[in-house]
Design an enzyme around this catalytic site. Structure first.
Site, PDB file in Angstrom:
ATOM      1  N   GLY A   9       1.677  20.371  -9.853  1.00  0.00           N
ATOM      2  CA  GLY A   9       1.440  19.590 -10.297  1.00  0.00           C
ATOM      3  C   GLY A   9       2.250  18.811 -11.641  1.00  0.00           C
ATOM      4  N   LEU A  58       5.196  25.696  -4.019  1.00  0.00           N
ATOM      5  CA  LEU A  58       4.591  25.653  -3.381  1.00  0.00           C
ATOM      6  C   LEU A  58       4.414  25.939  -1.806  1.00  0.00           C
ATOM      7  CD1 LEU A  58       1.215  24.129  -4.530  1.00  0.00           C
ATOM      8  CD2 LEU A  58       1.751  22.326  -2.879  1.00  0.00           C
ATOM      9  N   LEU A  79      -2.458  19.732  -7.205  1.00  0.00           N
ATOM     10  CA  LEU A  79      -1.680  18.202  -7.925  1.00  0.00           C
ATOM     11  C   LEU A  79      -0.065  17.936  -6.991  1.00  0.00           C
ATOM     12  CD1 LEU A  79      -3.392  17.188 -11.146  1.00  0.00           C
ATOM     13  CD2 LEU A  79      -4.608  16.863  -9.023  1.00  0.00           C
ATOM     14  N   ALA A  81       3.174  17.709  -4.978  1.00  0.00           N
ATOM     15  CA  ALA A  81       3.314  17.150  -3.218  1.00  0.00           C
ATOM     16  C   ALA A  81       4.421  15.976  -3.012  1.00  0.00           C
ATOM     17  CB  ALA A  81       2.378  15.857  -3.237  1.00  0.00           C
ATOM     18  N   SER A  83       4.839  12.866  -3.178  1.00  0.00           N
ATOM     19  CA  SER A  83       3.976  11.855  -3.038  1.00  0.00           C
ATOM     20  C   SER A  83       4.429  10.465  -2.911  1.00  0.00           C
ATOM     21  CB  SER A  83       3.279  12.306  -4.560  1.00  0.00           C
ATOM     22  OG  SER A  83       4.009  11.397  -5.309  1.00  0.00           O
ATOM     23  N   THR A 126      -5.892  11.016  -0.836  1.00  0.00           N
ATOM     24  CA  THR A 126      -5.386   9.843  -0.381  1.00  0.00           C
ATOM     25  C   THR A 126      -6.063   9.333   0.208  1.00  0.00           C
ATOM     26  OG1 THR A 126      -3.379   8.919  -0.908  1.00  0.00           O
ATOM     27  CG2 THR A 126      -3.458  10.829   0.705  1.00  0.00           C
ATOM     28  N   GLU A 128      -4.063   7.038   1.609  1.00  0.00           N
ATOM     29  CA  GLU A 128      -3.172   7.194   2.352  1.00  0.00           C
ATOM     30  C   GLU A 128      -3.873   7.625   3.771  1.00  0.00           C
ATOM     31  OE1 GLU A 128       0.190   5.450   2.566  1.00  0.00           O
ATOM     32  OE2 GLU A 128      -0.793   4.324   1.318  1.00  0.00           O
ATOM     33  N   TYR A 154       3.414  10.766   4.766  1.00  0.00           N
ATOM     34  CA  TYR A 154       2.717  11.302   3.911  1.00  0.00           C
ATOM     35  C   TYR A 154       1.328  11.342   4.057  1.00  0.00           C
ATOM     36  CZ  TYR A 154       0.618  10.920  -0.902  1.00  0.00           C
ATOM     37  OH  TYR A 154      -0.253  11.019  -1.443  1.00  0.00           O
ATOM     38  N   LYS A 158      -0.457  14.976   4.355  1.00  0.00           N
ATOM     39  CA  LYS A 158      -2.013  14.834   3.412  1.00  0.00           C
ATOM     40  C   LYS A 158      -3.363  14.670   4.251  1.00  0.00           C
ATOM     41  CE  LYS A 158      -1.076  14.015  -0.800  1.00  0.00           C
ATOM     42  NZ  LYS A 158      -1.478  15.654  -1.907  1.00  0.00           N
TER      43      LYS A 158
HETATM   44  P1  NAP Z   1       3.764  12.858  -8.629  1.00  0.00           P
HETATM   45  O1  NAP Z   1       3.781  12.221 -10.392  1.00  0.00           O
HETATM   46  O2  NAP Z   1       4.458  12.436  -7.832  1.00  0.00           O
HETATM   47  O3  NAP Z   1       3.315  14.711  -9.067  1.00  0.00           O
HETATM   48  C1  NAP Z   1       4.190  15.264  -7.949  1.00  0.00           C
HETATM   49  C2  NAP Z   1       4.287  17.146  -8.407  1.00  0.00           C
HETATM   50  O4  NAP Z   1       4.060  17.516  -7.247  1.00  0.00           O
HETATM   51  C3  NAP Z   1       5.365  16.868  -9.229  1.00  0.00           C
HETATM   52  O5  NAP Z   1       4.742  17.749 -10.475  1.00  0.00           O
HETATM   53  C4  NAP Z   1       6.316  17.648  -8.471  1.00  0.00           C
HETATM   54  O6  NAP Z   1       6.979  18.352  -9.752  1.00  0.00           O
HETATM   55  C5  NAP Z   1       5.023  18.206  -8.137  1.00  0.00           C
HETATM   56  N1  NAP Z   1       5.986  19.104  -6.510  1.00  0.00           N
HETATM   57  C6  NAP Z   1       6.683  18.782  -5.670  1.00  0.00           C
HETATM   58  N2  NAP Z   1       7.181  19.719  -5.542  1.00  0.00           N
HETATM   59  C7  NAP Z   1       6.313  21.311  -5.557  1.00  0.00           C
HETATM   60  C8  NAP Z   1       7.010  22.273  -4.785  1.00  0.00           C
HETATM   61  N3  NAP Z   1       7.705  22.551  -3.782  1.00  0.00           N
HETATM   62  N4  NAP Z   1       6.318  22.793  -5.708  1.00  0.00           N
HETATM   63  C9  NAP Z   1       5.569  23.174  -5.851  1.00  0.00           C
HETATM   64  N5  NAP Z   1       5.630  21.635  -7.088  1.00  0.00           N
HETATM   65  C10 NAP Z   1       6.140  20.016  -6.196  1.00  0.00           C
HETATM   66  O7  NAP Z   1       2.226  12.910  -8.235  1.00  0.00           O
HETATM   67  P2  NAP Z   1       1.138  12.195  -9.264  1.00  0.00           P
HETATM   68  O8  NAP Z   1       0.847  11.078  -9.118  1.00  0.00           O
HETATM   69  O9  NAP Z   1       0.470  12.960  -9.776  1.00  0.00           O
HETATM   70  O10 NAP Z   1      -0.070  12.684  -7.323  1.00  0.00           O
HETATM   71  C11 NAP Z   1      -0.578  14.254  -8.249  1.00  0.00           C
HETATM   72  C12 NAP Z   1      -1.388  14.095  -6.568  1.00  0.00           C
HETATM   73  O11 NAP Z   1      -1.693  13.167  -6.176  1.00  0.00           O
HETATM   74  C13 NAP Z   1      -0.455  14.125  -5.236  1.00  0.00           C
HETATM   75  O12 NAP Z   1      -0.368  15.401  -4.332  1.00  0.00           O
HETATM   76  C14 NAP Z   1      -0.440  13.066  -5.095  1.00  0.00           C
HETATM   77  O13 NAP Z   1      -0.064  12.745  -3.529  1.00  0.00           O
HETATM   78  C15 NAP Z   1      -2.150  12.828  -4.892  1.00  0.00           C
HETATM   79  N6  NAP Z   1      -1.867  11.171  -4.842  1.00  0.00           N
HETATM   80  C16 NAP Z   1      -1.592  10.412  -5.990  1.00  0.00           C
HETATM   81  C17 NAP Z   1      -2.519   9.573  -6.001  1.00  0.00           C
HETATM   82  C18 NAP Z   1      -1.182   8.288  -7.045  1.00  0.00           C
HETATM   83  O14 NAP Z   1      -2.470   6.520  -6.631  1.00  0.00           O
HETATM   84  N7  NAP Z   1      -1.145   8.327  -8.297  1.00  0.00           N
HETATM   85  C19 NAP Z   1      -3.195   8.387  -5.103  1.00  0.00           C
HETATM   86  C20 NAP Z   1      -3.970   9.522  -4.169  1.00  0.00           C
HETATM   87  C21 NAP Z   1      -3.508  10.992  -4.088  1.00  0.00           C
HETATM   88  P3  NAP Z   1       8.044  17.771 -10.034  1.00  0.00           P
HETATM   89  O15 NAP Z   1       8.217  17.363 -11.410  1.00  0.00           O
HETATM   90  O16 NAP Z   1       8.844  19.567 -10.021  1.00  0.00           O
HETATM   91  O17 NAP Z   1       9.116  17.699  -9.101  1.00  0.00           O
HETATM   92  O1  F7E Z   2       3.661   1.225  -3.074  1.00  0.00           O
HETATM   93  C1  F7E Z   2       5.330  -1.919  -2.197  1.00  0.00           C
HETATM   94  C2  F7E Z   2       5.150  -0.556  -0.517  1.00  0.00           C
HETATM   95  O2  F7E Z   2       4.913   3.318  -3.922  1.00  0.00           O
HETATM   96  C3  F7E Z   2       3.071   0.854  -3.482  1.00  0.00           C
HETATM   97  C4  F7E Z   2       1.313   6.925  -3.938  1.00  0.00           C
HETATM   98  O3  F7E Z   2       1.124   7.333  -5.723  1.00  0.00           O
HETATM   99  O4  F7E Z   2      -0.507   5.428  -4.289  1.00  0.00           O
HETATM  100  C5  F7E Z   2       0.727   5.691  -4.306  1.00  0.00           C
HETATM  101  O5  F7E Z   2       1.489   5.777  -2.686  1.00  0.00           O
HETATM  102  C6  F7E Z   2       3.043  -0.921  -2.635  1.00  0.00           C
HETATM  103  C7  F7E Z   2       3.716  -0.377  -0.726  1.00  0.00           C
HETATM  104  O6  F7E Z   2       2.839   3.631  -4.189  1.00  0.00           O
HETATM  105  C8  F7E Z   2       8.422  -1.863  -3.546  1.00  0.00           C
HETATM  106  O7  F7E Z   2       5.919  -0.746   0.323  1.00  0.00           O
HETATM  107  C9  F7E Z   2       7.438  -3.577  -2.332  1.00  0.00           C
HETATM  108  O8  F7E Z   2       3.198  -1.345  -0.648  1.00  0.00           O
HETATM  109  O9  F7E Z   2       3.923   2.437  -5.711  1.00  0.00           O
HETATM  110  P1  F7E Z   2       3.835   2.696  -4.102  1.00  0.00           P
HETATM  111  P2  F7E Z   2       2.177   3.870  -2.384  1.00  0.00           P
HETATM  112  O10 F7E Z   2       2.806   3.596  -1.550  1.00  0.00           O
HETATM  113  O11 F7E Z   2       0.653   2.667  -2.164  1.00  0.00           O
HETATM  114  C10 F7E Z   2      -0.896   6.120  -2.812  1.00  0.00           C
HETATM  115  C11 F7E Z   2      -2.578   6.216  -2.882  1.00  0.00           C
HETATM  116  C12 F7E Z   2      -0.770   8.379  -2.799  1.00  0.00           C
HETATM  117  O12 F7E Z   2      -1.484   8.531  -2.422  1.00  0.00           O
HETATM  118  C13 F7E Z   2       1.160   7.983  -2.794  1.00  0.00           C
HETATM  119  O13 F7E Z   2       1.012   9.344  -3.061  1.00  0.00           O
HETATM  120  O14 F7E Z   2       4.446  -1.353  -3.102  1.00  0.00           O
HETATM  121  N1  F7E Z   2       6.365  -1.830  -2.275  1.00  0.00           N
HETATM  122  N2  F7E Z   2       8.470  -2.759  -3.379  1.00  0.00           N
HETATM  123  C14 F7E Z   2       7.273  -1.289  -3.477  1.00  0.00           C
HETATM  124  N3  F7E Z   2       6.787   0.497  -2.984  1.00  0.00           N
HETATM  125  C15 F7E Z   2       7.856   0.886  -4.010  1.00  0.00           C
HETATM  126  N4  F7E Z   2       7.642   1.903  -4.289  1.00  0.00           N
HETATM  127  N5  F7E Z   2       9.370   0.399  -4.635  1.00  0.00           N
HETATM  128  C16 F7E Z   2       9.629  -1.543  -4.686  1.00  0.00           C
HETATM  129  O15 F7E Z   2      10.556  -1.992  -4.905  1.00  0.00           O
END
Ligand code: NAP
Ligand code: F7E
Length: 343
Positions: A9, A58, A79, A81, A83, A126, A128, A154, A158
């Site tokens: 990731g 992955l 990292l 996913a 996501s 996460t 989630e 998702y 996870k």
């Molecule tokens: P992100 O920006 O969506 O990055 C996801 C990464 O996964 C990208 O580098 C993507 O590569 C890679 N990927 C997807 N499918 C793959 C595959 N089949 N093989 C290898 N790599 C693959 O996510 P992030 O926000 O940095 O989050 C990092 C991790 O933390 C994720 O697992 C996410 O679910 C988890 N997480 C995120 C949050 C948050 O709020 N950000 C909170 C809790 C948990 P490409 O660029 O090639 O698509």
């Molecule tokens: O949505 C609402 C939507 O897509 C947040 C990922 O990193 O955090 C992330 O998941 C909220 C939701 O993030 C739009 O319905 C309204 O209630 O930014 P989001 P998420 O779903 O909270 C968790 C912790 C992860 O693990 C995940 O990988 O915002 N919402 N209007 C919208 N969301 C999006 N995307 N777009 C809209 O237009």
């Protein structure tokens, strides 16, 4: 002697923040990029020239085993996913393959490469997994022992990743830690996530490049922190003698609507709301122009209404605490997007 890290990731938000942190700490970094001709490979080469790129996927255990043999890492951060929660409803099978079974593939690759006693593993779990339903909302927020009830493909995938990581820790005595991270955002956040969608739209509206912003459910509440703070917590987990699970969160929760209001405030616009449901609009209080509309396409089949985390354990054991607060996060993102869109 400097340590070696393998990061999946690396092209994502957290991958970039983590690579910056590990580089500052003097690590040799290997980053996994998928696909024969992934355009994001160039992003890694240009923005993180210190990362050694390895091609792997992955869903392909042999490519992961090869990556482990090539890099021989002290620390392996998973990292990668699918996501995006909304997208996971559109492609639940691929989400299960990558976000769920992909974790098992990483763990089996560690065993196949014979590195279960030498490589520490971080799994990106996460908030989630909790689901935010009425019956399941601890007063102080979700901690490591709270009940899981995921609300999306998702979240379900996870949860499999979380439990298989736990099972490998218990079965094979491997150093595996899961960070249960609440939403964390910032300048490297993908434009498909709501915070970056808002900060980017606000910047474009200010620069005359966009007319208005369309959103789904604005009443969802999230515990939002800054991604740069959260990667520090991931790293601290792998520096512990014993592996464990930790919640990283701010302990505060705000609506999407509040994020919108603060973001527009950064460009001197006060948003006033009129109407309700799909007819609700957000207007510029001075000019009366409609700047925010509802588009039901962004609603999800099942929503997580409220997330609030309790980071007490991470604060106590890891000495971790978020540094950037909610208004600081919104400001940082809008400022970044004003520069990004102007250039
Ligand atoms: P992100 O920006 O969506 O990055 C996801 C990464 O996964 C990208 O580098 C993507 O590569 C890679 N990927 C997807 N499918 C793959 C595959 N089949 N093989 C290898 N790599 C693959 O996510 P992030 O926000 O940095 O989050 C990092 C991790 O933390 C994720 O697992 C996410 O679910 C988890 N997480 C995120 C949050 C948050 O709020 N950000 C909170 C809790 C948990 P490409 O660029 O090639 O698509
Ligand atoms: O949505 C609402 C939507 O897509 C947040 C990922 O990193 O955090 C992330 O998941 C909220 C939701 O993030 C739009 O319905 C309204 O209630 O930014 P989001 P998420 O779903 O909270 C968790 C912790 C992860 O693990 C995940 O990988 O915002 N919402 N209007 C919208 N969301 C999006 N995307 N777009 C809209 O237009």
């Amino acid at each position: 002697m400097s340590k070696t890290a393998l990061v999946t990731g690396i092209t994502g938000q957290d991958g970039r923040h983590l690579a910056e942190l590990l580089n500052e700490k003097g690590y040799k970094i290997y980053g996994i990029v998928r696909g024969q001709h992934n355009p994001k490979r160039r992003l890694v080469e240009e923005t993180m020239p210190y990362v050694n790129i390895i091609e792997a996927d992955l869903i392909d255990v042999s490519s992961l085993t090869r990556a482990l043999t090539l890099s021989d890492p002290d620390e392996f951060y998973n990292l990668a996913a699918i996501s995006h929660v909304g997208y996971s409803f559109k492609d639940p099978i691929l989400t299960a393959e990558v976000t769920g079974k992909g974790v098992l593939n990483c763990l089996e690759a560690i065993r196949l490469a014979g590195k279960e006693k030498t490589t520490k593993f971080y799994q990106a779990s996460t908030s989630e997994m909790f689901g935010g339903l009425d019956y399941n909302r601890p007063d102080k927020g979700y901690d490591e022992k709270a009940i899981f009830h995921p609300r999306s493909p998702y979240g379900v995938a996870k949860l499999y990743g979380h439990w298989i990581a736990t099972n490998y820790r218990e079965s094979y005595d491997m150093h595996i830690s899961c960070g249960i991270l609440f939403n964390h955002e910032g300048e490297y956040r993908g434009l498909e996530f709501v915070t970056r969608k808002i900060s980017n739209a606000v910047a474009r509206i200010k620069l005359g490049k966009q007319d208005h912003l369309e959103l789904g459910n604005m009443d969802a509440k999230r515990d939002w922190g800054y991604a740069g703070d959260y990667v520090e917590g991931m790293w601290r987990m792998l520096q512990q003698e014993k592996p464990d699970d930790y919640v990283l969160a701010t302990g505060e929760t705000y609506t999407v609507r509040h994020f919108v209001e603060l973001a527009f405030k950064e460009i001197g616009i006060e948003i006033v709301w009129e109407g309700s449901g799909v007819s609700e609009v957000g207007k510029d209080n001075d000019s009366g122009k409609v700047l925010v509309k509802i588009n039901p396409d962004f609603y999800r089949p099942a929503e997580v209404d409220l997330l609030l985390g309790d980071p007490s354990k991470a604060e106590k054991v890891l000495g971790w605490k978020r540094k950037v607060d909610f208004p600081g996060l919104v400001k940082k993102m809008v400022e970044y997007d004003l520069g990004f869109e102007a250039s």
